[in-house]
Scaffold this motif. Structure first.
Motif, short mmCIF file in Angstrom:
data_model
loop_
_atom_site.label_atom_id
_atom_site.label_comp_id
_atom_site.label_asym_id
_atom_site.label_seq_id
_atom_site.Cartn_x
_atom_site.Cartn_y
_atom_site.Cartn_z
N ASP A 42 -61.55 -29.92 -51.77
CA ASP A 42 -62.64 -29.24 -52.48
C ASP A 42 -63.72 -28.78 -51.52
O ASP A 42 -64.25 -27.67 -51.66
CB ASP A 42 -63.23 -30.15 -53.56
N VAL A 43 -64.05 -29.60 -50.54
CA VAL A 43 -65.04 -29.21 -49.52
C VAL A 43 -64.49 -28.05 -48.69
O VAL A 43 -65.21 -27.09 -48.40
CB VAL A 43 -65.40 -30.41 -48.62
N TYR A 44 -63.21 -28.11 -48.34
CA TYR A 44 -62.57 -27.04 -47.57
C TYR A 44 -62.65 -25.72 -48.34
O TYR A 44 -63.05 -24.69 -47.80
CB TYR A 44 -61.12 -27.40 -47.29
N GLN A 45 -62.31 -25.75 -49.62
CA GLN A 45 -62.36 -24.55 -50.45
C GLN A 45 -63.78 -24.01 -50.57
O GLN A 45 -64.00 -22.79 -50.51
CB GLN A 45 -61.81 -24.82 -51.85
N ASP A 46 -64.75 -24.89 -50.74
CA ASP A 46 -66.15 -24.45 -50.83
C ASP A 46 -66.58 -23.76 -49.54
O ASP A 46 -67.28 -22.74 -49.56
CB ASP A 46 -67.08 -25.63 -51.13
N ALA A 47 -66.17 -24.32 -48.40
CA ALA A 47 -66.51 -23.72 -47.11
C ALA A 47 -65.84 -22.37 -46.94
O ALA A 47 -66.47 -21.41 -46.47
CB ALA A 47 -66.10 -24.66 -45.97
N VAL A 48 -64.58 -22.26 -47.35
CA VAL A 48 -63.88 -20.98 -47.27
C VAL A 48 -64.60 -19.93 -48.12
O VAL A 48 -64.83 -18.80 -47.67
CB VAL A 48 -62.41 -21.13 -47.71
N LYS A 49 -64.96 -20.29 -49.33
CA LYS A 49 -65.66 -19.36 -50.22
C LYS A 49 -66.98 -18.90 -49.59
O LYS A 49 -67.32 -17.71 -49.66
CB LYS A 49 -65.93 -20.01 -51.58
N LEU A 50 -67.73 -19.82 -49.02
CA LEU A 50 -69.01 -19.49 -48.40
C LEU A 50 -68.82 -18.51 -47.24
O LEU A 50 -69.50 -17.49 -47.16
CB LEU A 50 -69.71 -20.76 -47.92
N VAL A 51 -67.88 -18.81 -46.36
CA VAL A 51 -67.67 -17.96 -45.18
C VAL A 51 -67.12 -16.59 -45.60
O VAL A 51 -67.57 -15.56 -45.09
CB VAL A 51 -66.74 -18.65 -44.15
N ILE A 52 -66.18 -16.57 -46.53
CA ILE A 52 -65.65 -15.29 -47.02
C ILE A 52 -66.77 -14.45 -47.61
O ILE A 52 -66.86 -13.24 -47.36
CB ILE A 52 -64.52 -15.51 -48.05
N ASN A 53 -67.63 -15.07 -48.37
CA ASN A 53 -68.75 -14.36 -48.98
C ASN A 53 -69.66 -13.75 -47.90
O ASN A 53 -70.08 -12.60 -48.01
CB ASN A 53 -69.56 -15.29 -49.88
N LYS A 54 -69.93 -14.50 -46.85
CA LYS A 54 -70.77 -14.01 -45.75
C LYS A 54 -70.09 -12.90 -44.97
O LYS A 54 -70.71 -11.90 -44.61
CB LYS A 54 -71.14 -15.15 -44.80
N LEU A 55 -68.80 -13.07 -44.68
CA LEU A 55 -68.06 -12.09 -43.88
C LEU A 55 -67.77 -10.80 -44.64
O LEU A 55 -67.61 -9.75 -44.04
CB LEU A 55 -66.74 -12.68 -43.39
N ASP A 56 -67.69 -10.90 -45.95
CA ASP A 56 -67.29 -9.74 -46.76
C ASP A 56 -68.47 -8.91 -47.24
O ASP A 56 -68.28 -7.97 -48.00
CB ASP A 56 -66.45 -10.20 -47.95
N LYS A 57 -69.65 -9.22 -46.81
CA LYS A 57 -70.82 -8.44 -47.21
C LYS A 57 -70.62 -7.00 -46.77
O LYS A 57 -70.42 -6.72 -45.59
CB LYS A 57 -72.11 -8.98 -46.60
#
Length: 59
Positions: A42-57
């Protein structure tokens, strides 16, 4: 459910190039944590979502 199926929600079709590359890395990377006792998917998925959100701006 196996750990590698945990990122099935992560679709790369509409991501920026760098976000897509990171997402594809994560889909492969998560496989190495199968059976690791202190791995929290769950922590891994949350981190992936956060980074994807930042990179995909879109700029």
């Amino acid at each position: 459910m196996s750990i590698e199926n945990k990122l099935r929600w992560l679709k790369t079709d509409n991501l920026s190039q760098i976000a897509k590359r990171f997402a594809e890395f994560c889909k492969e990377d998560i496989k190495q944590y199968e059976g690791v006792e202190d791995f929290n998917v769950d922590v891994y998925q949350d981190a992936v979502k956060l980074v994807i959100n930042k990179l995909d701006k879109k700029q």
